[in-house]
Design an enzyme around this catalytic site. Structure first.
Site, PDB file in Angstrom:
ATOM      1  N   ASP A   1       0.807  -1.218   0.000  1.00  0.00           N
ATOM      2  CA  ASP A   1       0.000   0.000   0.000  1.00  0.00           C
ATOM      3  C   ASP A   1       0.841   1.270   0.000  1.00  0.00           C
ATOM      4  OD1 ASP A   1      -2.755  -0.555   0.015  1.00  0.00           O
ATOM      5  OD2 ASP A   1      -2.651  -1.244   2.082  1.00  0.00           O
TER       6      ASP A   1
HETATM    7  C1  BGC Z   1       0.187   0.931   6.313  1.00  0.00           C
HETATM    8  C2  BGC Z   1      -0.314  -0.055   5.398  1.00  0.00           C
HETATM    9  C3  BGC Z   1      -1.760   0.233   5.188  1.00  0.00           C
HETATM   10  C4  BGC Z   1      -1.955   1.643   4.665  1.00  0.00           C
HETATM   11  C5  BGC Z   1      -3.388   2.015   4.421  1.00  0.00           C
HETATM   12  C6  BGC Z   1      -0.076   2.284   5.778  1.00  0.00           C
HETATM   13  O1  BGC Z   1       0.377   3.194   6.686  1.00  0.00           O
HETATM   14  O2  BGC Z   1       1.539   0.729   6.534  1.00  0.00           O
HETATM   15  O3  BGC Z   1      -0.036  -1.304   5.915  1.00  0.00           O
HETATM   16  O4  BGC Z   1      -2.296  -0.679   4.309  1.00  0.00           O
HETATM   17  O5  BGC Z   1      -1.415   2.510   5.556  1.00  0.00           O
HETATM   18  O6  BGC Z   1      -4.104   2.226   5.576  1.00  0.00           O
HETATM   19  C1  NOJ Z   2      -1.699  -3.958   5.445  1.00  0.00           C
HETATM   20  C2  NOJ Z   2      -2.867  -3.927   4.515  1.00  0.00           C
HETATM   21  O1  NOJ Z   2      -4.044  -4.331   5.197  1.00  0.00           O
HETATM   22  C3  NOJ Z   2      -2.630  -4.829   3.322  1.00  0.00           C
HETATM   23  O2  NOJ Z   2      -3.721  -4.761   2.449  1.00  0.00           O
HETATM   24  C4  NOJ Z   2      -1.353  -4.465   2.646  1.00  0.00           C
HETATM   25  O3  NOJ Z   2      -1.136  -5.369   1.592  1.00  0.00           O
HETATM   26  C5  NOJ Z   2      -0.183  -4.483   3.610  1.00  0.00           C
HETATM   27  N1  NOJ Z   2      -0.468  -3.657   4.740  1.00  0.00           N
HETATM   28  C6  NOJ Z   2       1.102  -4.010   2.964  1.00  0.00           C
HETATM   29  O4  NOJ Z   2       1.064  -2.660   2.694  1.00  0.00           O
END
Ligand code: BGC
Ligand code: NOJ
Length: 810
Positions: free
Chosen positions: A484
């Site tokens: 993400d």
């Molecule tokens: C996190 C991710 C998450 C994204 C969206 C980021 O700060 O590290 O794991 O999916 O935010 O909420």
């Molecule tokens: C947590 C999110 O829930 C997931 O969708 C994502 O793939 C990972 N973080 C890595 O960013």
């Protein structure tokens, strides 16, 4: 150092001190009513949706941490204590918390009195039931008082935290005997209320927080009414409604008394809302409460919960020489898979329940570890998820569990999302053989006027990737892919802008090699689904596209010693030796090898060796190296994290199993297991003082080598790690993989793993599998089914057959 121990026979983790490094929590509820409960009785409850129907309040970001729960207070002379230690924090003579499968138990003792609390959510009811047994272990009569306390949330947890100008005037309750009814907003559009009740005559109550606690400088740690030994009988009107009961009891030496408390959620049909003008219809509440009046009823409901889990956990069991593997596979990993299936990433102690609802990609992946437990619920979930997809195959990134509608705030543009729908559906069909799901008529964006078969949804998923490629013929990344935080089209320079929504949802240049790997893996699984429907032309088309993608990945996605991660918006490589930071990333190595790319030409092995050389650490494999040391405008959120944390070179547990699986694909069982072991809770338990999070479940991320707190876990419970590690250990390491034709048995274990046995329920059959490993890491030499030698390593599925006895020689 440990803070407790596993009691495998009872399927419990026993916490022996309330002072764990973080609150160590458990989840109660398996269907609609859910509670989070910590080892000091903190936590909260909600019905279906942690944001929209929150029953009780919790204070995130509080100090001290973990404040607000369902608390019992015992007043014994001038000593006031809680069985779970918080919130009063009187030092206890004895303390124990046992987190079990769908229930938690607390034992506290002070000055000759003990209290044993058992809390669970019954399998078929919308309530949380808690029994407290209070016993006098001293030689004198004890005159005690028992108080209960919960603070109501005004339903919408988000608004509850923000809209005080309104909320401090809306609170309403009713009280009848020992039952307190929380009915805020029932007068207008709501048709639900909550109850807190006890199966005994009470000696007092409070429903106003201020009356209970005293003036505003007091708290749950020192409520004035409890200190005085007398609740005030307050009837809340606005401000903060609570439910508190008082019971005075006298216990002879050795005597024990039992009280059963129920926290429930009641919904009335619109036409049955009222009993009389302004008085809520309580019939359904009384019906619910009549089920939990006696110890016998309580114990029967508790046994039913146990039986429910006995049956679920009988679907995959292993007996090996490794207790830690047995414990994770047979109990905790599957349990966490159920929790992640239910919660997605919505409500934990790190997800507030007011942010993300159900994630599209998250929930699709959660299915992979859950589908064998309750296939029908997986089926329903697949339809729900697909119903939020857009007509062009792209998808809302998240949706709300109550409404099941896509979340427009976050929108779409995460270009890996579509392919995860294929992954989840393929897993469901391999598990069940139920191809009828592919013919279900499913809407787009919840609009039934635009609806097609599920198979057509999957086709559009695939085509979305085919139709969105960049200059190297690799998939465009959009806002991000699985990672993400790799936001290659975002270019945000203003503090506070959301990396998830700022900038264009897609640029024409930035590409993801990772999605390329995914396409190769799930493109083949899609082709198999097309074949099942008899559409060989479609299967051929998909396989042709897979071949084209494989070539693109091998050509421009290969860096010489490992797979490139992506190309940025200037078409510069990310995750390449030519970069000065972020030279190598874990994701494409795991996924491309899992997909079989480079398996026959040395690239796969080379990529895995590079992972070991460059990314490995004592606590697991880091997501990338070297860490980004400054903010890169062109990379987005990934470089916003300090080195070693989260997506910037943290150990993201989620993709460790990808590499472990990739190692099994290449037949290296020792290494696959080494990777499995490093993040496995049953192993990290030994150093809980470093690891911090619960030793019975996975956390999302562990501080990487660059982090100040290397080895420290964060964000426990709600992570795709649960599903992927279960897939890894159950399907690849122990090697029982469901295929369309039957169960494939192809273990890949460390050479010293020893023989093992598995019982796997698959479709209508029970498969009793005995594996002799003969010191080998991979390769089935002989497989017999009911004494008959079987060609290959797939036990052919036979409709209706109940028992398969299987012997395997490696
Ligand atoms: C996190 C991710 C998450 C994204 C969206 C980021 O700060 O590290 O794991 O999916 O935010 O909420
Ligand atoms: C947590 C999110 O829930 C997931 O969708 C994502 O793939 C990972 N973080 C890595 O960013």
């Amino acid at each position: 150092m440990k803070f407790g121990y596993f009691d495998d026979a009872k399927r419990e983790y026993v916490i022996t001190t309330p002072k764990t490094p973080l609150p160590w929590i458990n989840y109660l509820g398996s269907d609609s009513f859910f509670s989070l409960i910590s080892n000091t009785c903190g936590g909260y409850s909600f019905y279906k949706d942690a944001k929209l129907l929150r029953l009780t309040r919790y204070r995130y970001n509080d100090c001290p941490v973990d404040m607000n729960g369902k608390y019992f207070y015992i007043k014994d002379g001038n000593t006031i204590w809680n069985p779970g230690w918080q919130p009063v924090k009187t030092e206890l003579d004895e303390y124990e918390c046992r987190h079990g499968i769908g229930y938690s138990r607390f034992h506290g003792a002070k000055n000759g009195v003990s209290a044993d609390v058992t809390t669970f959510v019954p399998t078929n009811d919308n309530c949380e039931v808690s029994r407290i047994l209070i016993k006098n272990n001293s030689s004198e009569t004890k005159n005690l008082q028992l108080f209960s306390y919960v603070e109501w949330c005004l339903w919408n947890a988000d608004d509850d935290m923000k809209n005080y100008q309104r909320n401090l005037s809306t609170g309403e309750v009713e009280i009848v005997d020992s039952t307190i009814f929380h009915k805020t907003e029932y007068r207008e559009r709501r048709n639900h209320y909550a109850i807190s009740s006890v199966n005994a005559r009470t000696d007092g109550f409070d429903t106003s927080r201020d009356a209970f606690m005293g003036a505003y400088w007091k708290s749950a740690a020192n409520p004035e009414a409890v200190e005085k030994g007398e609740l005030t009988g307050s009837v809340a009107s606005g401000w903060c409604p609570i439910a508190a009961h008082q019971i005075n009891l006298s216990l002879a030496p050795g005597e024990e008394k039992s009280y059963i408390f129920v926290l429930g959620y009641i919904e009335n049909p619109e036409e049955e809302k009222w009993e009389s003008y302004g008085i809520i219809n309580k019939k359904r509440a009384w019906d619910m409460l009549s089920k939990y009046k006696t110890d016998e009823q309580f114990l029967a409901a508790f046994e039913a919960l146990k039986a429910y889990w006995d049956e679920l956990l009988s679907k995959y069991t292993v007996k090996s020489d490794n207790d830690k593997v047995n414990r994770m596979v047979n109990i905790w990993n599957q349990y966490q898979c159920m929790v992640t299936f239910n919660m997605s990433r919505s409500a934990s102690y790190f997800e507030t329940g007011i942010g993300r609802g159900m994630g599209f990609r998250d929930s699709c992946q959660d299915l992979l570890g859950f589908v064998h437990l309750i296939p029908d619920r997986a089926r329903e979930r697949i339809i729900d998820i697909a119903s939020t997809q857009f007509e062009d195959g792209s998808a809302y990134h998240q949706y709300q569990p109550l409404t099941k509608k896509g979340n427009a705030d976050i929108g779409s543009g995460f270009n890996d999302d579509p392919l995860w729908l294929i992954a989840g559906t393929s897993a469901y069909i391999r598990e069940t053989g139920d191809t009828s799901i592919l013919n279900e008529i499913v809407p787009y964006d919840n609009d039934m006027s635009k609806a097609t078969t599920l198979m057509e949804h999957l086709k559009r998923s695939l085509d979305y990737i085919i139709n969105h490629k960049g200059p190297h013929n690799l998939p465009l990344i959009g806002r991000a892919d699985w990672n993400d935080c790799l936001n290659l089209n975002c270019f945000s320079a203003v503090p506070g802008e959301s990396f998830q929504t700022f900038g264009p949802s897609e640029g024409p240049v930035a590409e993801s090699v990772f999605i390329g790997g995914m396409f190769v893996k799930y493109g083949e699984e899609y082709a198999q689904l097309a074949e099942l429907l008899g559409d060989s032309a479609e299967a051929d088309r998909a396989r042709k596209e897979v071949k084209i993608m494989t070539e693109a990945v091998e050509k421009d996605g290969w860096d010489g010693k490992w797979f490139v991660r992506a190309y940025d918006a200037y078409s510069h490589k990310i995750g390449s030796d030519e970069c000065d930071e972020g030279k190598i990333f874990i994701e494409p190595q795991g996924f491309c090898v899992m997909a079989g790319i480079g398996k026959d030409n040395g690239k796969a092995l080379q990529a895995l060796d590079s992972v070991k050389e460059k990314l490995d650490s004592d606590y697991g494999i880091m997501i990338l190296q070297p860490a980004y040391t400054r903010y890169h405008l062109e990379l987005g959120e990934i470089s916003s994290y300090p080195p070693g944390y989260k997506e910037n070179a943290g150990i993201f547990c989620h993709n460790n199993p990808w590499v472990s699986i990739a190692e099994t694909v290449m037949g290296r069982g020792d290494r696959a297991f080494e990777i499995y072991r490093k993040t496995c809770p049953a192993y990290t338990e030994e150093f809980s003082e470093i690891h911090f999070t619960e030793p019975y479940v996975y956390c999302q991320m562990v501080g990487g080598r660059d982090a100040k707190f290397h080895g420290q876990g964060k964000n426990s419970w709600l992570t795709g790690t649960a599903a992927w590690t279960f897939v890894n250990i159950s399907q690849y390491i122990l090697g029982i993989y469901p295929t369309h034709k039957g169960l494939q048995i192809d273990p890949c274990v460390p050479s010293d793993f020893g023989d093992f046995e598995i019982v796997r329920k698959f479709r209508e059959g029970t498969y009793n599998i005995k594996v002799k490993t003969n010191g080998s890491q991979k390769g089935v030499k002989k497989l017999t089914v009911d004494g008959k030698v079987c060609v290959g390593n797939i036990v052919p599925y036979e409709k209706g057959k109940k028992i398969y006895n299987i012997e395997v020689e490696m």
